[in-house]
Design a protein around this motif. Structure first.
Motif, mmCIF file in Angstrom:
data_model
loop_
_atom_site.group_PDB
_atom_site.id
_atom_site.type_symbol
_atom_site.label_atom_id
_atom_site.label_comp_id
_atom_site.label_asym_id
_atom_site.label_seq_id
_atom_site.Cartn_x
_atom_site.Cartn_y
_atom_site.Cartn_z
ATOM 1 N N LYS A 1 1.107 -2.267 4.498
ATOM 2 C CA LYS A 1 1.498 -0.862 4.523
ATOM 3 C C LYS A 1 2.993 -0.737 4.330
ATOM 4 C CE LYS A 1 0.889 3.360 7.246
ATOM 5 N NZ LYS A 1 0.376 3.929 8.509
ATOM 6 N N VAL B 1 -4.854 -1.497 -6.546
ATOM 7 C CA VAL B 1 -5.353 -2.532 -5.633
ATOM 8 C C VAL B 1 -6.820 -2.826 -5.917
ATOM 9 C CG1 VAL B 1 -5.858 -3.079 -3.224
ATOM 10 C CG2 VAL B 1 -3.674 -2.039 -3.830
ATOM 11 N N VAL C 1 -2.998 -6.630 1.540
ATOM 12 C CA VAL C 1 -2.415 -5.318 1.266
ATOM 13 C C VAL C 1 -1.634 -4.896 2.509
ATOM 14 C CG1 VAL C 1 -2.854 -2.932 0.624
ATOM 15 C CG2 VAL C 1 -4.344 -4.747 -0.243
ATOM 16 N N SER D 1 0.847 -1.191 0.000
ATOM 17 C CA SER D 1 0.000 0.000 0.000
ATOM 18 C C SER D 1 0.881 1.238 0.000
ATOM 19 C CB SER D 1 -0.892 0.001 1.250
ATOM 20 O OG SER D 1 -1.494 1.257 1.428
ATOM 21 N N GLY E 1 -3.623 5.325 -6.490
ATOM 22 C CA GLY E 1 -4.155 4.324 -5.571
ATOM 23 C C GLY E 1 -5.219 3.410 -6.120
#
Length: 626
Positions: free
Chosen positions: A622, A607, A620, A592, A604
């Protein structure tokens, strides 16, 4: 209260009102009605108020007052529904009416939102032209950009959004307060305007436009949802207190809106009707005459207020669109995409009007949009009165007899006036265009009859039967959790982008499969050459990506892991999904980026695209901060 999908779920119950007293309690509830009130002072109101004031002087100000009283009653009922049942009007309709009827109600509500958006586009474009001498076609195009502003404000939370709207309202109100000082209205004649008088056809058309511009159907949907952003005590005393504070919030906000609308009508009557200009239907004409009569300050204030009103109204229209789509259709899409679709549907008629009718046609289109809004009112008002009068679902908070009489009287007035207008307009079209008789008799009249029958059904259904259906929830119901077996993944995909995301994503992938699984490292080349030539491209970036992927594969091999590299080309989402499906990946790990607002629109979306194109779990993770 039955389980249901939260209306405007991202901000549902986000403003805490509990544990507060005095002015802090009042301030906690202030906000929803101000977002509603901007719909009562949008550019569509300006067009109808200017026409009313220039053609009939102060004589139609009683229509404005009556519309405001109707709005206060109906908005209070809308807030009551949201507070007591925790449902907005669309969700309550989903629970009461069949699927086909809900679809029809959604279409009608969406038409109302498009009509409202059309008014805001035209108003913003005219305001930009008046202030900066910008051509209308460019002004209409610029209004597309407010989608980005809305996305930014929604990410900042409900309180920030409300603060922005209130500041715009302040600009509008202050502008017209100064305008009133400049034009010096005739107070005795103004007082006579509050006495109701008979309406001829022209006055009726404008009066219905005023009602449609004042009591907007999408505002009823919106208010029933926005009050749910307040977290309240669900006891009887807590609900009663919330209803009381929201009533005062609504009363103050709508009276401010009435002041702005009355100021526009008074401005037109004082500046134009009194000076013999009786045909001022265009906002641009009003601006020019203000400049000639009162000097440069009045028209500048007029244009600034017009831009502020248009920009504030467009935000509330988007929120209403989300509510009706989720409530009636059980469909949830990204707010920016829904905003873009609504804006495109409204921009098309504005462009066509500019191309075929010129700039003068925009003013007539603006008034027509408000009449269309009024024609949709019955389909929001009738269900609302039914829902808030039902003692089975509202309990002790159901409408009392006096409120029912007042509400149904307002509904009857709206429906009768609209019915009369439709009949008169169809008759006028038929008389003016004898050659179009086929179109009128076999297309327009059947559509009008079908809409009338739908309204009759919506009115009669709750009296005939009251089946309680569960409200469909976009996320479904929680399932029972029994014994959970361990899942072993054999082919694990990891997306690679050569940033600090990679180490984090690979580490999480290895935690899922250990040394028994096979790992597919996926990277997508997005150069222009890759877009056109795919696997045949071998530019510098592609060669560099191949080398980097080999480094990852070799490093994992040295640690005892089985890994291979796969390069995709072109669109990231499509290419990743294609490799996952081709290589039979059974678990995918993606990094992410943590982008927000505008960057989220640009970066973004990968995903979301991949999630909808693959049928495997997607983890996902970070990114590790740099």
């Amino acid at each position: 209260m039955s389980t249901n999908s939260e209306s405007l779920g991202s901000v549902h119950g986000s403003v805490d009102t509990e544990g507060k007293t005095g002015w802090r309690k009042i301030m906690a509830f202030i906000g929803p009605a101000y977002l509603i009130s901007v719909g009562y002072m949008d550019p569509g109101n300006w067009a109808t108020d200017l026409q009313a004031g220039s053609q009939f002087g102060y004589r139609l100000i009683w229509v404005l007052l009556m519309s405001n009283i109707i709005a206060l009653l109906l908005q209070s009922l809308s807030a009551r529904l949201g507070i007591v049942r925790g449902l907005d009007i669309a969700q309550a309709s989903k629970k009461t009416y069949p699927r086909f009827v809900n679809f029809c109600l959604y279409i009608l509500a969406q038409i109302a939102i498009i009509a409202c958006d059309l008014a805001e586009i035209i108003g913003m474009a005219i305001g930009l032209q008046l202030l900066f001498d910008l051509p209308l076609i460019w002004g209409v195009s610029i209004t597309m950009l407010d989608t980005l502003l809305l996305l930014f404000l929604l990410n900042k939370g409900m309180r920030r959004l409300e603060g922005f709207i209130v500041s715009l309202i302040f600009i509008v109100g202050l502008s017209f307060l100064i305008e009133m000082i400049i034009v010096k209205p005739d107070l005795p004649e103004l007082a006579k305007g509050f006495i109701p008088t008979a309406l001829n056809h022209d006055a009726l058309y404008i009066a219905i436009g005023i009602i449609g511009a004042t009591v907007m159907p999408h505002n009823l949907y919106l208010h029933s949802s926005l009050v749910q952003t307040r977290k309240i005590d669900r006891s009887d005393s807590g609900i009663r207190s919330a209803i009381k504070f929201n009533f005062w919030d609504t009363t103050i906000a709508l009276n401010l809106a009435f002041f702005v609308n009355a100021a526009i009508l008074i401005l037109a009557a004082s500046a134009f009707f009194r000076n013999g200009y009786h045909e001022i239907a265009e906002i641009e004409d009003a601006h020019k005459l203000l400049s000639n009569i009162f000097g440069p300050l009045a028209p500048k204030l007029f244009a600034i207020a017009l831009i502020a009103a248009g920009q504030s109204s467009t935000i509330t229209g988007t929120l209403a669109g989300q509510i009706i789509m989720e409530g009636h259709l059980n469909l949830r899409i990204a707010p920016w995409l829904r905003r873009l679709l609504t804006r495109m549907l409204a921009i098309i008629p504005a462009y066509l009007t500019l191309l075929y009718a010129g700039e003068n046609g925009l003013g007539r289109l603006l008034v027509l949009s408000q009449v269309v809004l009024s024609l949709q009112l019955g389909f929001a008002v009738v269900p609302l009165i039914h829902f808030t009068s039902d003692k089975k679902t509202m309990g002790k908070f159901a409408n009392n007899t006096l409120v029912k009489i007042g509400a149904w009287t307002c509904a009857l007035l709206i429906v009768v006036l609209n019915g009369r207008l439709v009949i008169e307009e169809i008759s006028k079209w038929s008389a003016a265009n004898p050659a179009s008789g086929f179109l009128i008799h076999f297309v327009i009249s059947p559509i009008a009859a079908g809409v009338a029958l739908l309204l009759i059904y919506v009115f009669m259904k709750p009296f005939i039967s009251k089946p309680v259906r569960e409200v469909a929830i976009p996320h479904g119901m929680a399932s029972v959790i029994n014994n959970i077996d361990l899942v072993a993944y054999n082919h694990i995909g990891v997306t690679i982008d050569f940033t600090n995301n990679d180490q984090t994503a690979i580490r999480h992938a290895l935690m899922q499969g250990g040394k028994k699984a096979a790992y597919i490292l996926i990277h997508v080349v997005e150069t222009a050459g890759a877009q056109y030539h795919g696997t045949q491209v071998m530019d510098h970036e592609t060669q560099s990506d191949f080398d980097n992927m080999e480094q990852y594969v070799n490093a994992l091999a040295q640690l005892g892991y089985n890994a291979i590299a796969h390069i995709g080309y072109g669109s990231r989402g499509d290419a990743i999904a294609g490799i996952v499906n081709k290589e039979k990946v059974d678990f995918l790990v993606m990094g992410s980026h943590g982008h927000k607002a505008i960057k989220d629109l640009i970066y973004g979306t990968t995903v979301d695209t991949v999630r909808h194109l693959v049928n495997v779990p997607v983890l996902v993770v970070k990114a590790t901060p740099k």
